[in-house]
Enzyme design. Structure first.
Site, PDB file in Angstrom:
ATOM      1  CG  PHE A  68      22.262  88.612  45.348  1.00 56.67           C
ATOM      2  CD1 PHE A  68      21.053  88.598  46.014  1.00 56.67           C
ATOM      3  CD2 PHE A  68      22.682  87.530  44.613  1.00 56.67           C
ATOM      4  CE1 PHE A  68      20.386  87.276  46.539  1.00 56.67           C
ATOM      5  CE2 PHE A  68      22.209  86.233  45.188  1.00 56.67           C
ATOM      6  CZ  PHE A  68      21.032  86.217  45.989  1.00 56.67           C
ATOM      7  CB  CYS A  69      22.854  95.147  42.777  1.00 58.90           C
ATOM      8  SG  CYS A  69      21.115  96.119  42.740  1.00 58.90           S
TER       9      CYS A  69
END
Ligand code: PMP
Length: 436
Positions: A361-362
């Protein structure tokens, strides 16, 4: 032949695009798509698509034409600032700058900050990487201790800015923004709230809370047409170098000298994305008109049922960063023993027509720190999600955890796909990026 979806359809709380979209299933047949990926990009609100239909015949240059269509487009662009101001309750010295997305907004602000920036290690890369002089605080196991660590860091040495997320894009857990604002101000710092995950789900009021800067993205706010916003105090924005140099950002240019405009024009050089901005404004107006207590309750009921339903399944583990988060937006993140997140996501899509997000998710630093370098699965919901979607997701996860998947899955170039893939994608992969 799959049915052609209507442009928008009635979700439980609002009309959105895509809630009657039919998608093919591996091995044949189709079903209505269940979108559990609102946190990455939310479907368009009907008010947004209606506004674009209305504006498209008048689409023309902004700020540069006397023709009627240009005037309409310019008016749509400039009046959008008012919609954003009303939506987030700006203070008198705050200005609305249109950008491409949250990432762009934070990169812009990073060029304006006159000093150090304090950030948590749980942040999305967009709120970690742009800051030049960042001091990173490792989040604690509780929100209370995390807030104390932030305060210690601010007290240890002067900082210009505290940059925090309003809601974690990994777990949806919300930070106490009013308290953090008070702490930042007490230590002589300003506060930036990364509102990418918060603004679609909770009311934000800048003047009431004292928040100095807020960034968010249209595509997560039911306005997927490429515009974002940075709202905030004018002085830093006026003092900084223009974010982009070019037409529209200037008052006067000679070959020897350039007189730059003030914000917002100073940071909006080039032809603006008028359709994206009008879409974003329509979403702000539509959300401002909703009863947010009802929105919060709707998402709370669905997310609790989803979390409880998943937690009952053997081998499923829910992910939380804190034991005491004051609130959580509609995100439930989990892992299943014996299954890689990418395989779970591929299975949910292929056998059940359910869209979720998998990966890190970054937010690599925090996923690595909590021992989830292999990632997790994130199910996120919003205005178009119904309880039947939630029940479908729980049942599908139970089937997989019980060893009752009906297809095979394999990994190619790091990406999981059904084997064989029968749904006719030309690329044969789910896509290359693991982010957002
Ligand atoms: N911050 C958070 C908390 C996010 O969730 C995201 C997107 N996932 C971003 C920033 C970046 O947003 P965008 O991709 O729209 O620039």
């Amino acid at each position: 032949m799959t049915a052609v979806p209507t442009a928008t359809c009635a979700g439980p709380l609002a009309r959105v695009s895509g809630c009657d979209t039919q998608v093919p299933l591996v091995g044949g047949g189709s079903c209505t798509y269940a979108n559990f990926d609102y946190a990455a990009s939310a479907p368009a609100l009907a008010q947004v698509t209606d506004r674009l239909q209305e504006l498209l015949p008048f689409y023309a240059s902004v700020h540069r034409g006397a023709g009627y269509a240009s005037r309409v487009s310019t008016d749509a662009y400039e009046s959008a600032r008012g919609s954003v101001e009303r939506f987030v309750g700006t203070d008198t010295d705050q200005v609305v700058v249109f950008t491409r997305n949250t990432t762009d907004s934070l990169n812009l602000l990073a060029t304006c900050v006159p000093g150090d920036v304090v950030v948590l290690d749980i942040e999305h890369h967009a709120n970690l990487l742009p800051w030049k002089n960042s001091r990173i605080v490792e989040a604690a196991d509780t929100v209370v201790d995390t807030v104390a660590r932030i305060e210690n860091e601010l007290a240890a040495a002067p900082a210009a800015l505290l940059a925090v997320t309003g809601a974690s894009n990994v777990t949806g857990e919300v930070l106490p923004i009013a308290e953090l604002t008070e702490i930042a101000h007490r230590h002589g710092a300003r506060i930036l709230v990364d509102g990418a995950q918060l603004t679609p789900h909770r009311r934000v009021h800048l003047a009431e809370t004292g928040v100095d800067y807020l960034a968010f993205s249209g595509h997560k706010l039911y306005a997927p047409f490429g515009a974002g916003v940075l709202v905030g105090r004018r002085d830093w924005l006026d003092a900084a170098e223009p974010y982009l140099a070019g037409g529209g950002a200037v008052r006067e240019v000679t070959l020897d000298e350039t007189v730059w405009a003030q914000a917002p024009a100073r940071h909006e050089a080039g032809s603006p994305n008028v359709l994206g901005v009008a879409a974003l404004a329509a979403a702000c107006d539509a959300l401002a008109a909703l009863d947010f207590e009802q929105v919060v309750e709707h998402e709370r009921v669905l997310a609790s049922r989803l979390a409880d339903g998943l937690a009952e399944i053997d081998g499923v583990h829910l992910l939380r960063l804190w034991a005491d988060a004051p609130d959580t937006v509609g995100i439930v993140t989990f892992t299943i023993d014996g299954h890689e997140p990418g395989q779970i996501a591929a299975y949910l899509s292929a056998e059940h027509g359910i869209g979720v997000r998998d990966g890190r998710f970054c937010a690599h630093p925090v996923l690595n720190r909590i021992g989830l370098a292999g990632g997790a699965v994130r199910a996120s919901l919003g205005l178009g999600t119904g309880s039947e979607d939630v029940e479908r997701l729980i049942a599908a996860v139970r089937q997989l955890a019980d060893g009752r998947a009906t297809w095979n899955y394999g990994k190619t170039d790091g990406l999981w796909n059904p084997v064989p893939e029968t749904r006719g994608f030309s690329t044969g992969t789910a896509g290359a990026a693991e982010c957002v």
